[in-house]
Design a protein around this motif. Structure first.
Motif, PDB file in Angstrom:
ATOM      1  N   ALA A 269       0.893  -1.219  -0.029  1.00 25.26           N
ATOM      2  CA  ALA A 269      -0.122  -0.143   0.124  1.00 25.26           C
ATOM      3  C   ALA A 269       0.750   1.259  -0.062  1.00 25.26           C
ATOM      4  N   VAL A 270       1.843   1.203   0.788  1.00 26.39           N
ATOM      5  CA  VAL A 270       2.816   2.391   0.869  1.00 26.39           C
ATOM      6  C   VAL A 270       3.425   2.362  -0.528  1.00 26.39           C
ATOM      7  N   GLU A 271       3.951   1.473  -1.240  1.00 26.85           N
ATOM      8  CA  GLU A 271       4.594   1.453  -2.649  1.00 26.85           C
ATOM      9  C   GLU A 271       3.710   2.216  -3.515  1.00 26.85           C
ATOM     10  N   GLY A 272       2.475   1.751  -3.575  1.00 27.01           N
ATOM     11  CA  GLY A 272       1.376   2.154  -4.617  1.00 27.01           C
ATOM     12  C   GLY A 272       1.061   3.680  -4.211  1.00 27.01           C
TER      13      GLY A 272
ATOM     14  N   HIS B  65      11.848  -2.125  -0.789  1.00 26.70           N
ATOM     15  CA  HIS B  65      12.546  -1.150  -0.900  1.00 26.70           C
ATOM     16  C   HIS B  65      12.080   0.346  -0.923  1.00 26.70           C
ATOM     17  N   GLY B  66      11.240   0.506  -1.462  1.00 25.47           N
ATOM     18  CA  GLY B  66      10.413   1.911  -1.469  1.00 25.47           C
ATOM     19  C   GLY B  66       9.854   2.404   0.058  1.00 25.47           C
TER      20      GLY B  66
ATOM     21  N   LEU C  45      18.861   2.824  -1.945  1.00 26.81           N
ATOM     22  CA  LEU C  45      17.238   2.689  -1.710  1.00 26.81           C
ATOM     23  C   LEU C  45      17.042   3.913  -2.560  1.00 26.81           C
ATOM     24  N   LEU C  46      15.815   4.274  -2.688  1.00 28.97           N
ATOM     25  CA  LEU C  46      15.266   5.503  -3.559  1.00 28.97           C
ATOM     26  C   LEU C  46      15.992   6.853  -3.128  1.00 28.97           C
TER      27      LEU C  46
ATOM     28  N   THR D 294       9.772  14.605  -7.268  1.00 34.11           N
ATOM     29  CA  THR D 294      10.433  13.236  -6.872  1.00 34.11           C
ATOM     30  C   THR D 294      10.833  13.296  -5.370  1.00 34.11           C
ATOM     31  N   GLU D 295      10.842  14.276  -4.615  1.00 33.58           N
ATOM     32  CA  GLU D 295      11.158  14.335  -3.350  1.00 33.58           C
ATOM     33  C   GLU D 295      10.044  13.845  -2.497  1.00 33.58           C
ATOM     34  N   MET D 296      10.586  12.869  -1.676  1.00 36.59           N
ATOM     35  CA  MET D 296       9.511  12.195  -0.766  1.00 36.59           C
ATOM     36  C   MET D 296       9.951  12.378   0.527  1.00 36.59           C
TER      37      MET D 296
END
Length: 402
Positions: free
Chosen positions: A115-118, A144-145, A165-166, A130-132
């Motif tokens: 769910a987090v990845e999506g 990984h995400g 990682l990302l 792009t920044e998270m």
């Protein structure tokens, strides 16, 4: 019986991948309500609930019947494609009715990490940024995400061995109003637990979530709430967001969301979610997400919570646990959100000692990833007052032995 158990344990250690060098090796024969039992008949109070999964209790008849009924009708056909499957549609409709507007589009998956990845992909796709940003001492999953959004620097213990990682991810301090200025026009999303779970049940300061919401709106960043542990009644309302009066752009759900079956989801508005349909088409796909049997279980569990007014009594039950334990001389403090409690003992040495005592006396608890000085109380929400008193008596005796 003893020989068979020993063989099973050896097979477990040989053929089931282990996550630590010292598993507890408690064999489960059956479970019911707030208890589970070993083959020898030893009874354990389940104060973990699969980490806030079993909100309606083990072997809940409504959930079991729904699973059996759906399994007889059909199991896997093709859950993401052009197929209309009643359990999925009915559950999505119910969840949308329980969430505040405009959260009305549900994308089903298999777990909280998925769910987090999506949700991260959706935020990047919708904002074209792009920044998270995540929070320190946050835990969102082990893929990984999701791991990239594990709070830095505390999460480095788990992250470092799996780098790179990302990119373009950073963490700010939860409850620090000044840190909100780090959210800018570069930021695609901010991922936040309304109540930090693995940090040891840390609640938001007055006005913090509102300020976070305002800052995200100001700069055009999407606010993502991780309600994987706090959702489905654990906080004393169906969702923590309604308890605190703040609505995100995306919410991640899992754990109790599946009623004991593997099910997760990220939920957003139609406007945001529809961006996954094109450029590219099939922007996010899954084989088993929204499996009809899992959706039938989740639907039955959520309907059980509603029909039996379970959530309405969660706050009182949590307060009862707190009142009965808070004055014990070995308890430093209790941090609580509904029926999720961190009982602070003040040192890891005392915590590890009481874990051993708990197992001996018939209590299953654990600590928190970022807090190994407090033990977890997170029982099924259906626990009764008499079971709370019985459980607390055992806990008090364990605390006395410290």
């Amino acid at each position: 019986m003893k020989t068979q158990n020993n063989i099973l344990r050896r097979q477990f250690l040989t053929h089931v991948a282990q996550t630590s060098p010292a598993p507890q090796l408690i064999e489960v024969a059956r479970a019911e309500g707030v208890y589970f039992y070993t083959p020898e008949g030893k009874e354990y109070f389940d104060l973990i609930s699969g980490v806030s999964v079993s909100n309606v209790g083990h072997a809940n008849s409504a959930v079991v019947e729904a699973v059996c009924r759906q399994a007889r009708d059909y199991m896997h056909i093709m859950v993401y494609g052009e197929m209309v499957e009643r359990p999925q549609v009915e559950y999505a409709t119910l969840i949308a009715s329980l969430l505040p507007e405009p959260l009305n589009s549900v994308y089903f998956l298999n777990s909280g990490a998925e769910a987090v990845e999506g949700a991260l992909k959706l935020a990047k796709r919708y904002t074209a940024r792009t920044e998270m940003i995540s929070m320190r001492r946050a835990y969102h999953g082990s893929t990984h995400g999701a791991m990239s959004m594990m709070g830095f620097p505390e999460g480095e213990e788990w992250k470092n061995a799996f780098r790179p990682l990302l990119p373009d991810c950073k963490a700010i301090e939860y409850n620090n109003f000044d840190d909100l200025q780090q959210i800018t026009e570069r930021t695609a999303c901010v991922l936040c637990e309304p109540v930090q779970g693995e940090a040891g049940v840390r609640l938001p300061k007055d006005g913090y979530l509102e300020a976070l919401r305002r800052r995200c709106t100001e700069v055009g960043a999407l606010l993502i709430f991780d309600e994987i542990q706090t959702g489905m009644g654990r906080s004393g309302e169906m969702f923590a967001m309604t308890k605190f009066g703040v609505t995100p752009d995306i919410v991640c759900l899992a754990k109790a969301f599946g009623g004991g079956m593997p099910l997760g989801a990220f939920v957003s508005s139609n406007e945001i979610m529809n961006t996954l349909q094109s450029n590219p088409v099939l922007g996010h796909i899954t084989t088993f997400g929204g499996h009809p049997v899992c959706c039938a279980a989740g639907l039955a569990a959520t309907q059980y919570l509603i029909d039996n007014k379970v959530v309405e009594d969660v706050e009182r039950k949590g307060a009862l646990f707190e009142r009965l334990l808070v004055d014990h001389p070995n308890v430093v403090e209790i941090r609580r959100n509904g029926l999720l409690l961190a009982v602070e003992l003040g040192s890891s040495e005392r915590l590890y000692k009481i874990m051993d005592i708990f197992i001996e006396r018939g209590i299953l608890s654990d600590w928190f990833l970022y807090c190994d000085t407090a033990f977890r109380i997170s029982p099924p929400l259906v626990i009764t007052d008499s079971e709370i008193y019985k459980c607390v008596k055992i806990i008090e005796n364990c605390l006395n032995d410290l």
